[in-house]
Each structure stands twice: as C-alpha cells, then as structure tokens.
Design a protein around this motif. Structure first.
Motif, short mmCIF file in Angstrom:
data_model
loop_
_atom_site.label_atom_id
_atom_site.label_comp_id
_atom_site.label_asym_id
_atom_site.label_seq_id
_atom_site.Cartn_x
_atom_site.Cartn_y
_atom_site.Cartn_z
N ASP A 89 18.73 22.87 67.42
CA ASP A 89 17.74 21.80 67.45
C ASP A 89 17.52 21.40 68.91
OD1 ASP A 89 16.00 19.84 66.51
OD2 ASP A 89 17.59 18.45 65.95
N VAL A 90 16.43 20.77 69.17
CA VAL A 90 16.18 20.19 70.49
C VAL A 90 16.23 18.68 70.31
CG1 VAL A 90 14.54 19.93 72.38
CG2 VAL A 90 14.79 22.14 71.23
N ARG A 91 17.09 18.06 71.08
CA ARG A 91 17.27 16.61 71.00
C ARG A 91 17.06 16.05 72.40
NH1 ARG A 91 22.21 15.95 66.65
NH2 ARG A 91 21.09 17.04 64.98
N GLY A 92 15.97 15.29 72.53
CA GLY A 92 15.60 14.82 73.86
C GLY A 92 15.24 16.01 74.71
N ASP A 93 15.91 16.16 75.82
CA ASP A 93 15.68 17.30 76.71
C ASP A 93 16.87 18.25 76.71
OD1 ASP A 93 13.10 16.61 77.49
OD2 ASP A 93 13.83 15.27 79.06
N ALA A 94 17.51 18.40 75.55
CA ALA A 94 18.68 19.26 75.45
C ALA A 94 18.59 20.18 74.24
CB ALA A 94 19.95 18.41 75.35
N GLY B 89 12.33 19.05 76.64
CA GLY B 89 12.44 19.33 75.21
C GLY B 89 11.40 20.28 74.66
N GLU B 90 10.12 20.02 74.94
CA GLU B 90 9.05 20.89 74.44
C GLU B 90 9.16 22.29 75.01
OE1 GLU B 90 5.31 18.99 75.26
OE2 GLU B 90 5.73 17.31 73.93
N GLU B 91 9.54 22.40 76.26
CA GLU B 91 9.69 23.71 76.89
C GLU B 91 10.86 24.48 76.28
OE1 GLU B 91 8.18 23.11 81.44
OE2 GLU B 91 10.03 22.06 80.85
N ILE B 92 11.93 23.77 75.93
CA ILE B 92 13.09 24.41 75.30
C ILE B 92 12.68 24.98 73.95
CG2 ILE B 92 15.38 24.04 74.29
CD1 ILE B 92 15.74 21.82 76.48
#
Length: 115
Positions: free
Chosen positions: A69-74, A26-29
C-alpha cells in the motif's frame, strides 16, 4: 592522518551520490509500482511483483504473498504471519530503471524494473 582525510573525502561524496536518486511522493510510488515487477538479484532470481489489487509476491525459491500500500509518501508492506505494516521511503534512479527502498533505520534495498 591520511586515513582520516580519505574518510572525510568519502563522506563528502555521499550526499552527491544520494542526490542522483529522486525521492518519490505517494502518487509517484503508486505509478511506479502498480502492476510492475522488480528484480533484486538476477543471479538468484529474486523478484517482487506489485499487483493493482494490493497483493505483492516476493519470489526467492518459493513465492511468498503479502500486501502493499502507499501511505502518505511511503511504500508500506505487510507479510503474514505478521500483522504489522512496515513502511519505506522510495527513491528512483536518474534513468528510471531502478527503485531504492529506504527503511526507518537507513537500510537500503534496490531493485531493477523488469520490462
């Protein structure tokens, strides 16, 4: 028989190709997309920008605005008039110049970063 062996050899190569791309968390996305632009097709000038505000603009002829948006790792996006978010796994290529969006059905879209 020769076709079957060739087919099996191709299947064996697929995991090796997939390993070249690294799945992002998630943070990387967020770091990869925030205030960045991707080109999906340079010839037809198909691009998408990802604003820090959560807005996203997809351009292929006329621009189309949505939300990201980023939700979890997506990575997830919403494109009006739909009110349903669609989420994708994101992978980065080895030289960090491209992202791959992988849908729930395994569909893949790749974009190159605009510097």
């Amino acid at each position: 028989m020769r076709q079957m062996v060739a087919g099996l050899a191709m299947l064996a190569a697929i995991p090796a190709l997939a390993e070249d791309w690294r799945t992002l968390c998630g943070e990387e996305i967020s770091a990869a997309l925030t205030d960045r632009v991707l080109v999906y097709d340079a010839e037809f000038e198909v691009t998408q920008s990802f604003l820090a505000s959560g807005r996203t603009e997809y351009t292929f002829g006329n621009p189309r605005w949505g939300w990201w948006d980023v939700r979890g790792d997506a990575y997830c996006s919403l494109w009006p008039p739909s009110d349903e978010w669609e989420c994708f796994e994101i992978a980065l290529n080895p030289d960090a110049t491209m992202l791959r969006f992988i849908g729930a059905a395994g569909d893949i879209t790749e974009g190159a970063f605009v510097e």
